[in-house]
Scaffold this active site. Structure first.
Site, PDB file in Angstrom:
ATOM      1  N   TYR A 102       5.011 -26.284 -32.333  1.00 18.55           N
ATOM      2  CA  TYR A 102       6.213 -25.864 -31.635  1.00 18.55           C
ATOM      3  C   TYR A 102       6.694 -24.542 -32.213  1.00 18.55           C
ATOM      4  CZ  TYR A 102       9.929 -26.166 -28.456  1.00 18.55           C
ATOM      5  OH  TYR A 102      10.758 -25.848 -27.433  1.00 18.55           O
ATOM      6  N   ARG A 155      13.400 -19.433 -19.103  1.00 18.77           N
ATOM      7  CA  ARG A 155      14.118 -18.943 -20.299  1.00 18.77           C
ATOM      8  C   ARG A 155      13.513 -19.623 -21.505  1.00 18.77           C
ATOM      9  NH1 ARG A 155      18.102 -21.097 -24.218  1.00 18.77           N
ATOM     10  NH2 ARG A 155      16.039 -21.969 -24.517  1.00 18.77           N
ATOM     11  N   LYS A 173       6.910 -29.897 -26.740  1.00 20.02           N
ATOM     12  CA  LYS A 173       8.099 -30.752 -26.900  1.00 20.02           C
ATOM     13  C   LYS A 173       7.700 -32.220 -26.885  1.00 20.02           C
ATOM     14  CE  LYS A 173      11.979 -28.588 -27.322  1.00 20.02           C
ATOM     15  NZ  LYS A 173      13.252 -28.785 -27.886  1.00 20.02           N
ATOM     16  N   GLU A 244      14.008 -28.796 -19.818  1.00 19.99           N
ATOM     17  CA  GLU A 244      13.803 -27.919 -20.980  1.00 19.99           C
ATOM     18  C   GLU A 244      13.567 -26.481 -20.531  1.00 19.99           C
ATOM     19  OE1 GLU A 244      13.751 -29.090 -24.243  1.00 19.99           O
ATOM     20  OE2 GLU A 244      13.544 -27.030 -24.936  1.00 19.99           O
ATOM     21  N   ASP A 245      14.314 -25.568 -21.114  1.00 24.25           N
ATOM     22  CA  ASP A 245      14.092 -24.139 -20.889  1.00 24.25           C
ATOM     23  C   ASP A 245      14.105 -23.741 -19.419  1.00 24.25           C
ATOM     24  OD1 ASP A 245      14.137 -23.474 -23.514  1.00 24.25           O
ATOM     25  OD2 ASP A 245      11.981 -23.459 -23.807  1.00 24.25           O
ATOM     26  N   ASP A 267      17.614 -30.847 -23.272  1.00 26.49           N
ATOM     27  CA  ASP A 267      17.587 -30.677 -24.726  1.00 26.49           C
ATOM     28  C   ASP A 267      18.237 -29.366 -25.164  1.00 26.49           C
ATOM     29  OD1 ASP A 267      16.818 -31.404 -27.422  1.00 26.49           O
ATOM     30  OD2 ASP A 267      15.454 -29.709 -27.270  1.00 26.49           O
ATOM     31  N   ASP A 268      18.060 -28.290 -24.365  1.00 25.26           N
ATOM     32  CA  ASP A 268      18.674 -27.010 -24.754  1.00 25.26           C
ATOM     33  C   ASP A 268      20.187 -27.149 -24.844  1.00 25.26           C
ATOM     34  OD1 ASP A 268      16.196 -25.525 -24.518  1.00 25.26           O
ATOM     35  OD2 ASP A 268      16.421 -25.882 -22.377  1.00 25.26           O
ATOM     36  N   ASN A 407      17.261 -17.582 -32.095  1.00 26.63           N
ATOM     37  CA  ASN A 407      15.889 -17.410 -32.560  1.00 26.63           C
ATOM     38  C   ASN A 407      15.072 -16.730 -31.468  1.00 26.63           C
ATOM     39  OD1 ASN A 407      15.090 -19.545 -30.776  1.00 26.63           O
ATOM     40  ND2 ASN A 407      15.712 -21.043 -32.320  1.00 26.63           N
TER      41      ASN A 407
HETATM   42  P1  NAI Z   1      21.944 -17.639 -22.906  1.00 23.64           P
HETATM   43  O1  NAI Z   1      21.206 -16.435 -22.457  1.00 23.64           O
HETATM   44  O2  NAI Z   1      22.309 -18.695 -21.928  1.00 23.64           O
HETATM   45  O3  NAI Z   1      23.349 -17.124 -23.562  1.00 23.64           O
HETATM   46  C1  NAI Z   1      23.449 -16.033 -24.422  1.00 23.64           C
HETATM   47  C2  NAI Z   1      24.933 -15.726 -24.610  1.00 23.64           C
HETATM   48  O4  NAI Z   1      25.063 -14.718 -25.589  1.00 23.64           O
HETATM   49  C3  NAI Z   1      25.631 -15.202 -23.366  1.00 23.64           C
HETATM   50  O5  NAI Z   1      26.919 -15.736 -23.287  1.00 23.64           O
HETATM   51  C4  NAI Z   1      25.706 -13.703 -23.608  1.00 23.64           C
HETATM   52  O6  NAI Z   1      26.823 -13.085 -22.958  1.00 23.64           O
HETATM   53  C5  NAI Z   1      25.872 -13.663 -25.098  1.00 23.64           C
HETATM   54  N1  NAI Z   1      25.442 -12.385 -25.651  1.00 23.64           N
HETATM   55  C6  NAI Z   1      24.274 -11.737 -25.412  1.00 23.64           C
HETATM   56  N2  NAI Z   1      24.277 -10.559 -26.072  1.00 23.64           N
HETATM   57  C7  NAI Z   1      25.446 -10.494 -26.745  1.00 23.64           C
HETATM   58  C8  NAI Z   1      26.046  -9.527 -27.567  1.00 23.64           C
HETATM   59  N3  NAI Z   1      25.443  -8.371 -27.833  1.00 23.64           N
HETATM   60  N4  NAI Z   1      27.269  -9.777 -28.069  1.00 23.64           N
HETATM   61  C9  NAI Z   1      27.904 -10.928 -27.787  1.00 23.64           C
HETATM   62  N5  NAI Z   1      27.389 -11.895 -27.004  1.00 23.64           N
HETATM   63  C10 NAI Z   1      26.184 -11.662 -26.485  1.00 23.64           C
HETATM   64  O7  NAI Z   1      21.144 -18.220 -24.112  1.00 23.64           O
HETATM   65  P2  NAI Z   1      21.288 -19.675 -24.773  1.00 23.64           P
HETATM   66  O8  NAI Z   1      20.405 -20.629 -24.107  1.00 23.64           O
HETATM   67  O9  NAI Z   1      22.726 -20.019 -24.855  1.00 23.64           O
HETATM   68  O10 NAI Z   1      20.664 -19.416 -26.221  1.00 23.64           O
HETATM   69  C11 NAI Z   1      21.253 -18.481 -27.101  1.00 23.64           C
HETATM   70  C12 NAI Z   1      20.441 -18.422 -28.391  1.00 23.64           C
HETATM   71  O11 NAI Z   1      20.569 -19.661 -29.080  1.00 23.64           O
HETATM   72  C13 NAI Z   1      18.936 -18.185 -28.191  1.00 23.64           C
HETATM   73  O12 NAI Z   1      18.474 -17.258 -29.142  1.00 23.64           O
HETATM   74  C14 NAI Z   1      18.339 -19.524 -28.481  1.00 23.64           C
HETATM   75  O13 NAI Z   1      17.048 -19.370 -29.019  1.00 23.64           O
HETATM   76  C15 NAI Z   1      19.297 -20.080 -29.489  1.00 23.64           C
HETATM   77  N6  NAI Z   1      19.254 -21.541 -29.522  1.00 23.64           N
HETATM   78  C16 NAI Z   1      19.101 -22.142 -30.738  1.00 23.64           C
HETATM   79  C17 NAI Z   1      18.974 -23.492 -30.828  1.00 23.64           C
HETATM   80  C18 NAI Z   1      18.871 -24.130 -32.171  1.00 23.64           C
HETATM   81  O14 NAI Z   1      18.945 -23.496 -33.172  1.00 23.64           O
HETATM   82  N7  NAI Z   1      18.698 -25.430 -32.243  1.00 23.64           N
HETATM   83  C19 NAI Z   1      18.921 -24.318 -29.605  1.00 23.64           C
HETATM   84  C20 NAI Z   1      19.184 -23.603 -28.375  1.00 23.64           C
HETATM   85  C21 NAI Z   1      19.327 -22.253 -28.364  1.00 23.64           C
END
Ligand code: NAI
Length: 546
Positions: A102, A155, A173, A244-245, A267-268, A407
């Site tokens: 993964y 995504r 997964k 997922e994703d 899961d996300d 990440n």
């Molecule tokens: P998403 O694309 O749905 O949301 C991203 C958010 O960040 C949006 O609200 C956007 O406006 C904001 N954003 C983007 N650029 C920005 C900036 N320069 N300044 C301020 N805000 C900004 O993405 P999602 O699904 O919410 O995931 C976000 C991150 O979290 C990804 O990198 C993902 O890999 C990570 N993640 C980590 C997990 C974990 O550690 N277990 C699980 C799920 C997601």
């Protein structure tokens, strides 16, 4: 022993067909008698080996592989040939193999999916199957499918839209359901919902294997998803759909549409929320402060940010706050600045967190004004928590809780080293990736990894055994509490926010027991409650043996 818990019975298969069936193939472990009985004589080298000897060979092959991607390709090939050896290998040391099967290696594997492709695994559903999806699902050789992990590839792990190359995600997964929580692999089905892709580079790649079209409109996607969900109910009535994703807006819409209608989860959204809540619960145990008194600022208001916030609201409500009061403790800051009522670009899910405040595009200014005790990065904006941000959090709080969850690694809002150094060792820190330990002023700090693998395989195992009608938010809160409670005083003293990775199966079974007990308590389970839930679960674990 129940055959579904080990390698499948050999049945009628014979000769090369038997060797080509990864769920029944024993390879060099077929005994002399079996070789005679099943027409395998001459098709295998003469030595008949034990499973352990086969694993020994696999491990030595892996040692010879230069990169993790090479190891991934080798392991996937192994699972195509002999599932039992594959799971015996990965279950011998899940902590070693999870980063290969993964995150982070699977991201590389997905990007190169069309180029690495060897053999189909799982199912591909496209718009061209409209009206016939149930018929297509019946092509799958197993009938008692209990989990479908379905992705649109829209995504993937912060890589954006990679279309059908996203198939690596549902495969990986689901492999972790078995590798971490011993859910029998025969009941797992990866599905790539190929709705086209916005990715021009991929559509132009001659080796791309997906539908070379632009994605469906929202209405078409909703219709196709509705048919898919209904078809799953018909063909696999005991199945839980694990989304997922999917692209953020699609993910939230589908979860809202189906969470109360069918057995499903995302899961996300929910798994992430649960693992973040688990880390926060441990951090708050360390500082001895109640969740209901925290002020939380999310940097990022996408599917992860909103999903985590919603689960925290539910957890605060379970501890006595009203929904309004709980939401009032949570704010978001996204690419357009602080989420506040004058913004015209907010979705309904974001609007509930738009509290009265002057607009701001300055994170430090926002932190100074809102005085959060907890800062959670889910923005994909690497380096956004700079020295000023961490120092401001540290000035306002004796032990600031800072999670940098984006990440892959280069997208993390700050590194563990930055968080500990800039906070002078005060921060309680977790990230989405595993950062190495950090030493500040002679003291060693152990950053936590808010990795969903602590939660979703346990949710899977509890769902597999208890067969709940629905998966509610409260199940994910039970999972978070069950995970946090396994961080003992010793680990907490070292600043660790998550359980140790040394015995993942034990951790997952403990969490699954808590979740299953909760399902029984709430009347969600559809099977009779056993006297000893843990014992009963242990009796249903898959064992990779012949
Ligand atoms: P998403 O694309 O749905 O949301 C991203 C958010 O960040 C949006 O609200 C956007 O406006 C904001 N954003 C983007 N650029 C920005 C900036 N320069 N300044 C301020 N805000 C900004 O993405 P999602 O699904 O919410 O995931 C976000 C991150 O979290 C990804 O990198 C993902 O890999 C990570 N993640 C980590 C997990 C974990 O550690 N277990 C699980 C799920 C997601």
């Amino acid at each position: 022993m129940d055959q579904s818990l080990t390698t499948k019975p050999l049945d009628h298969l014979h000769g090369v067909a038997l060797l080509n069936d990864p769920t029944r193939n024993k390879g060099t472990a077929f005994s002399e008698g079996e070789r005679r009985r099943y027409g395998l004589e001459g098709l295998l080298p003469p030595s008949s080996e034990s499973l352990d000897r086969q694993v020994e060979r696999v491990l030595s092959h892996l040692d010879g592989k230069m990169s993790d991607l090479d190891k991934y390709v080798y392991l996937i090939g192994l699972s195509d040939r002999n599932e039992t050896v594959f799971y015996r290998t990965v279950m011998s040391d899940p902590a070693r193999f999870i980063p290969i099967l993964y995150d982070p290696t699977v991201a590389e594997a997905c990007l190169a999916f069309g180029h690495l492709y060897r053999r189909a695994r799982g199912m591909y559903i496209t718009r061209h199957m409209k009206g016939r999806i149930a018929e297509v699902l019946r092509n799958w050789p197993e009938s008692d499918i209990r989990f479908i992990c379905v992705s649109t590839g829209g995504r993937i792990l912060g890589l954006g839209d990679i279309g059908a190359n996203g198939m690596g995600i549902p495969i990986g997964k689901l492999q972790l359901y078995t590798a971490c929580a011993a859910v029998p692999p025969q009941c797992l089905l990866p599905v790539l919902f190929d709705i086209g892709t916005t990715n021009d580079v991929l559509r132009a790649d001659p080796l791309y294997l997906g539908v070379r079209e632009k994605p469906l409109s929202e209405t078409e996607l909703d219709e196709l998803t509705e048919e898919f969900v209904q078809a799953v109910q018909t063909v696999f009535p005991r199945c839980c759909i694990h989304f997922e994703d999917w692209k953020g807006t699609d993910a939230i819409r589908m979860l809202n549409r189906y969470r109360d209608k069918v057995l499903c989860y995302n899961d996300d959204i929910q798994g992430t929320a649960s693992i973040v809540l688990a880390g926060l619960t441990t951090a708050l145990q360390i500082v001895n402060a109640p969740l209901t008194e925290q002020r939380i600022l999310f940097f990022g208001a996408g599917s992860a940010g909103i999903g985590v916030a919603n689960l925290i609201v539910s957890a605060m409500q379970m501890k006595g706050l009203s929904q309004e009061a709980a939401r009032g403790r949570i704010s978001h800051f996204d690419i357009n600045g602080l989420v506040e009522p004058s913004r015209t670009d907010l979705s309904p899910a974001q609007k509930v967190y738009a509290h009265k405040a002057p607009p701001s595009k300055d994170l430090v200014e926002t932190i100074e004004r809102l005085k959060p005790t907890i800062l959670v990065g889910v923005s994909t904006k690497g380096g956004a928590f700079d020295q000023k941000v961490v120092e401001t959090m540290s000035r306002l709080n004796p032990r600031p809780i800072i999670f940098a969850l984006s990440n892959p690694t280069y997208k993390a809002e700050c590194t563990a080293e930055q968080a500990y150094t800039w906070s002078k060792g005060k921060a309680l820190f977790a990230a989405g990736v595993q950062f190495p330990d950090v030493t500040v002023d002679g003291k060693v700090f152990h950053p936590g990894q808010a990795n969903n693998f602590y939660v979703y395989p346990a949710i899977g195992l509890a769902t597999y055994v208890a067969r709940p009608r629905r998966l509610t938010d409260a199940c994910f809160i039970a999972a978070a509490q069950g995970t946090a409670d396994q961080v003992d005083a010793d680990l907490r003293a070292k600043g660790k926010l998550y359980p140790s990775q040394t015995n993942i199966l034990e951790t997952e079974v403990t969490t699954a027991t808590r979740i299953a007990e909760f399902m029984f308590d709430q009347g969600l389970a559809q099977v009779e409650r056993p006297r000893d839930v843990r014992n009963w679960i242990e009796g249903q674990l898959y064992k990779p043996q012949y």
